[in-house]
Write a protein that holds these residues in place. Structure first.
Motif, short mmCIF file in Angstrom:
data_model
loop_
_atom_site.label_atom_id
_atom_site.label_comp_id
_atom_site.label_asym_id
_atom_site.label_seq_id
_atom_site.Cartn_x
_atom_site.Cartn_y
_atom_site.Cartn_z
N MET A 134 0.59 -1.13 0.04
CA MET A 134 0.09 0.05 0.11
C MET A 134 1.04 1.21 0.07
O MET A 134 1.83 1.39 0.65
CB MET A 134 -0.81 -0.04 1.35
N SER A 135 0.48 2.34 -0.60
CA SER A 135 1.26 3.41 -0.71
C SER A 135 1.20 4.19 0.45
O SER A 135 0.11 4.12 1.13
CB SER A 135 0.52 4.16 -1.88
N ILE A 136 2.21 5.19 0.79
CA ILE A 136 2.17 5.73 2.05
C ILE A 136 1.16 7.14 1.78
O ILE A 136 0.78 7.53 2.68
CB ILE A 136 3.35 6.38 2.26
N PHE A 137 0.89 7.26 0.54
CA PHE A 137 -0.44 8.28 0.29
C PHE A 137 -1.64 8.09 0.20
O PHE A 137 -2.47 8.94 0.06
CB PHE A 137 0.22 9.09 -0.98
N ALA A 138 -1.87 6.52 0.18
CA ALA A 138 -3.22 6.02 0.22
C ALA A 138 -3.90 6.67 1.57
O ALA A 138 -3.52 6.28 2.43
CB ALA A 138 -3.45 4.76 0.08
N ARG A 139 -5.33 6.95 1.12
CA ARG A 139 -6.24 7.53 2.20
C ARG A 139 -7.61 6.75 1.96
O ARG A 139 -8.33 7.19 1.43
CB ARG A 139 -6.42 8.79 2.20
N PRO A 140 -7.69 5.36 2.40
CA PRO A 140 -8.75 4.58 1.95
C PRO A 140 -10.20 5.06 2.68
O PRO A 140 -11.10 4.84 1.82
CB PRO A 140 -8.28 3.31 2.39
N HIS A 141 -10.19 5.72 3.62
CA HIS A 141 -11.57 6.16 4.25
C HIS A 141 -11.76 7.66 3.95
O HIS A 141 -12.68 8.09 4.45
CB HIS A 141 -11.58 5.71 5.83
N TYR A 142 -10.82 8.44 3.15
CA TYR A 142 -10.94 9.92 2.90
C TYR A 142 -12.09 9.90 2.08
O TYR A 142 -12.00 9.32 0.97
CB TYR A 142 -9.85 10.44 2.73
N ARG A 143 -12.78 10.86 2.18
CA ARG A 143 -13.89 11.35 1.10
C ARG A 143 -13.96 12.87 1.25
O ARG A 143 -14.36 13.44 2.32
CB ARG A 143 -15.19 10.65 1.18
N SER A 144 -13.54 13.50 0.16
CA SER A 144 -13.62 14.98 0.01
C SER A 144 -15.20 15.74 0.23
O SER A 144 -15.96 14.84 0.28
CB SER A 144 -13.10 15.60 -1.24
N GLU A 145 -15.10 16.86 0.84
CA GLU A 145 -16.38 17.45 1.04
C GLU A 145 -17.15 17.57 -0.28
O GLU A 145 -18.57 17.38 -0.41
CB GLU A 145 -16.19 18.86 1.46
N ALA A 146 -16.56 17.88 -1.51
CA ALA A 146 -17.24 17.64 -2.67
C ALA A 146 -17.88 16.31 -3.06
O ALA A 146 -19.13 16.29 -3.57
CB ALA A 146 -16.47 18.06 -4.00
N THR A 147 -17.25 15.29 -2.71
CA THR A 147 -17.66 13.82 -2.94
C THR A 147 -18.83 13.67 -2.05
O THR A 147 -20.02 13.04 -2.38
CB THR A 147 -16.61 12.91 -2.82
N GLN A 148 -18.74 13.88 -0.96
CA GLN A 148 -19.65 13.87 0.27
C GLN A 148 -20.99 14.53 -0.44
O GLN A 148 -22.25 14.12 -0.25
CB GLN A 148 -19.20 14.16 1.49
N PHE A 149 -20.78 15.81 -0.81
CA PHE A 149 -21.97 16.79 -1.20
C PHE A 149 -22.83 16.05 -2.49
O PHE A 149 -23.91 15.95 -2.53
CB PHE A 149 -21.59 18.11 -1.82
N ILE A 150 -21.76 15.42 -3.52
CA ILE A 150 -22.58 14.83 -4.70
C ILE A 150 -23.24 13.62 -4.40
O ILE A 150 -24.33 13.34 -4.74
CB ILE A 150 -21.54 14.84 -5.63
N ASP A 151 -22.58 12.92 -3.42
CA ASP A 151 -23.14 11.70 -2.94
C ASP A 151 -24.56 12.14 -2.15
O ASP A 151 -25.60 11.29 -2.47
CB ASP A 151 -22.36 10.78 -1.94
#
Length: 70
Positions: free
Chosen positions: A1-18
């Motif tokens: 796994m990459s050190i930059f991976a953030r598997p549980h992160y969802r941006s505010e824009a993504t949350q808004f669209i969902d």
């Protein structure tokens, strides 16, 4: 796994669209209908070829009147 991976992160824009899609399930259908009005068109290739063949070349300076003086 990459050190930059953030598997549980969802941006505010993504949350808004969902959330918007959950609140208005007909939204995607309406977007597709709107797109089909302007963009999803069948092109008449014969008409397009005729229109291109009928084009008149534009003169270098379109506002110049034709003059008999050379």
């Amino acid at each position: 796994m990459s050190i930059f991976a953030r598997p549980h992160y969802r941006s505010e824009a993504t949350q808004f669209i969902d959330q918007l899609k959950a609140d208005k399930p007909e939204l995607e259908r309406a977007q597709r209908e709107g797109r089909s009005l302007l963009w999803d068109k069948q092109i008449d290739r014969d008409f397009q070829a005729q229109a291109e063949a009928a084009e008149v070349p534009q003169r270098p300076y379109v506002y110049q009147t034709v003059s008999d003086h050379t």
